[in-house]
Enzyme design. Structure first.
Site, short mmCIF file in Angstrom:
data_model
loop_
_atom_site.label_atom_id
_atom_site.label_comp_id
_atom_site.label_asym_id
_atom_site.label_seq_id
_atom_site.Cartn_x
_atom_site.Cartn_y
_atom_site.Cartn_z
N GLY A 50 0.90 -1.07 0.00
CA GLY A 50 0.06 -0.07 0.00
C GLY A 50 0.86 1.35 -0.08
N CYS A 51 2.09 1.17 0.04
CA CYS A 51 3.19 2.27 -0.02
C CYS A 51 3.53 2.47 -1.43
CB CYS A 51 4.30 1.83 0.72
SG CYS A 51 3.85 2.05 2.70
N GLN A 52 3.55 3.65 -1.97
CA GLN A 52 4.12 3.70 -3.32
C GLN A 52 5.63 3.38 -3.21
OE1 GLN A 52 3.51 7.93 -4.96
NE2 GLN A 52 3.84 7.19 -6.88
N SER A 53 6.37 3.70 -2.27
CA SER A 53 7.73 3.69 -1.96
C SER A 53 7.86 2.30 -1.56
CB SER A 53 8.37 4.49 -1.08
OG SER A 53 8.13 5.77 -1.53
#
Length: 139
Positions: A50-53
């Site tokens: 769920g994190c872009q990074s």
């Protein structure tokens, strides 16, 4: 120091800055001070979805307390996960599971982060709370 006391310290620390440039610099500083997770633990098992990074968060239980190792490949995100580690590291699963996250609202994170970073922060919080809840259910 309890989670609530640590959260109050974070709120006080952020209040020292007049603008978000200073607050972002503080986040970057927190990320820079984060002890990186061992390369062998940068696996899908510890990756926060769920994190872009890319973000890794690894819990370890010692003497009934939960300690976190974390890292990210993005400097702001690394600062965000460092902020959470600063608050939750070395706490009991029950304290973590029941902790209020109001301090994030008080420092303006929800207002000043981009929607992708907000989603990533929420995923990190959920992951930390899920670990704690899972540990409680194993007792």
């Amino acid at each position: 120091m309890t989670i609530e006391q640590r959260a109050e310290t974070i709120v006080s620390d952020f209040a020292l800055f007049d603008d978000w440039i200073g607050r972002y610099e503080y986040l970057i500083e927190l990320g820079g001070a984060l002890t990186p997770i061992d390369e062998e633990h940068k696996t899908d098992e510890y990756r926060v979805r769920g994190c872009q990074s890319q973000v890794w968060l690894r819990p370890e239980v010692r003497d009934g307390l939960v300690f976190f190792a974390a890292d990210s490949d993005a400097i702001i995100t690394r600062g965000l996960v460092a902020l959470l580690v600063k608050v939750f590291d070395g706490q009991t699963p029950a304290a973590i599971a029941g902790a209020s996250m109001d301090f994030l609202e008080e420092i303006g994170m929800n207002e000043h982060l981009s929607s992708t970073r907000k989603n990533g922060l929420a995923s990190m919080v959920n992951r930390i709370k899920d670990y704690a809840t899972q540990l409680l259910s194993n007792d």
